[in-house]
Scaffold this motif. Structure first.
Motif, PDB file in Angstrom:
ATOM      1  N   THR A   6     -98.398 -14.598 -33.494  1.00 34.65           N
ATOM      2  CA  THR A   6     -98.568 -15.121 -31.741  1.00 34.65           C
ATOM      3  C   THR A   6     -98.301 -13.806 -30.672  1.00 34.65           C
ATOM      4  OG1 THR A   6     -96.741 -16.577 -32.152  1.00 34.65           O
ATOM      5  CG2 THR A   6     -99.461 -17.363 -32.401  1.00 34.65           C
ATOM      6  N   ASN A   7     -98.684 -13.666 -29.935  1.00 34.61           N
ATOM      7  CA  ASN A   7     -97.589 -13.205 -28.692  1.00 34.61           C
ATOM      8  C   ASN A   7     -98.132 -11.695 -29.029  1.00 34.61           C
ATOM      9  OD1 ASN A   7     -97.857 -15.616 -27.013  1.00 34.61           O
ATOM     10  ND2 ASN A   7     -95.958 -15.958 -28.334  1.00 34.61           N
ATOM     11  N   GLY A  45    -102.439 -16.394 -29.481  1.00 36.15           N
ATOM     12  CA  GLY A  45    -101.032 -16.705 -28.818  1.00 36.15           C
ATOM     13  C   GLY A  45    -101.932 -16.183 -26.968  1.00 36.15           C
ATOM     14  N   ASN A  64    -101.471 -18.538 -24.508  1.00 32.24           N
ATOM     15  CA  ASN A  64    -100.606 -19.264 -23.809  1.00 32.24           C
ATOM     16  C   ASN A  64    -100.183 -18.813 -22.045  1.00 32.24           C
ATOM     17  OD1 ASN A  64    -100.292 -20.175 -25.895  1.00 32.24           O
ATOM     18  ND2 ASN A  64     -98.843 -19.068 -27.045  1.00 32.24           N
TER      19      ASN A  64
END
Length: 170
Positions: free
Chosen positions: A99-100, A162, A165
């Motif tokens: 993620t991210n 992600g 987010n």
């Protein structure tokens, strides 16, 4: 040979046009994507859209397409949508640890692809109402089911990366 009404031809021509636009868009996204996994995802979407376009072209010619319903979405392999841990795209596995990790450009094209698939799902669903109880009903249901899987496919990738987010900037 199935005789189509003018309205049925019109709806199928619209579907044909929309699917060709998606193919062109996804081919461009293969070239634009920074992430190799995302390139693979878009390559798979091109194959799926080409299959849908072929089905629609058969229908426009009055032919009833032969649909292999065993595998609704052959490129969406071995995935559990509810799994928080793994997502397999063409034998490449993303985990929640990934993620991210994305480029802003990849995020923008993912959101656009997701919107494109939602539009195609909607137009295919609407068009299918005209073909209810006809020889083409199963072919359109097949396309609609694959559209649903495409939405999950893109959305799961975005979630694992992600991309939901934070804010997207254009």
């Amino acid at each position: 040979m199935v005789n189509l009404t003018n309205k049925e031809k019109f709806l199928l021509e619209g579907e044909k046009y929309q699917h060709q636009l998606a193919i062109d868009k996804y081919n461009n996204y293969v070239a634009q994507s920074q992430d190799s996994i995302l390139k693979n995802l878009f390559s798979n979407l091109v194959k799926i859209e080409e299959k849908h376009l072929s089905i629609i072209n058969e229908m426009l010619q009055g032919q009833v397409p032969q649909i292999n319903t065993e595998s609704i979405h052959p490129y969406y392999e071995n995935n559990s949508i509810n799994s928080n841990d793994l997502f397999n795209i063409g034998n490449i596995i993303l985990s929640s640890i990934d993620t991210n990790h994305y480029e802003d450009g990849d995020k923008i094209i993912c959101f656009d692809a997701l919107t494109t698939e939602e539009l195609l799902y909607s137009t295919s669903s609407s068009a299918s109402l005209e073909f209810k109880n006809t020889e083409f009903e199963d072919a359109l249901k097949y396309i609609i089911n694959e559209k649903s899987e495409n939405i999950k496919y893109i959305s799961t990738y975005m979630s694992k990366r992600g991309m939901y987010n934070n804010t997207i900037y254009f």
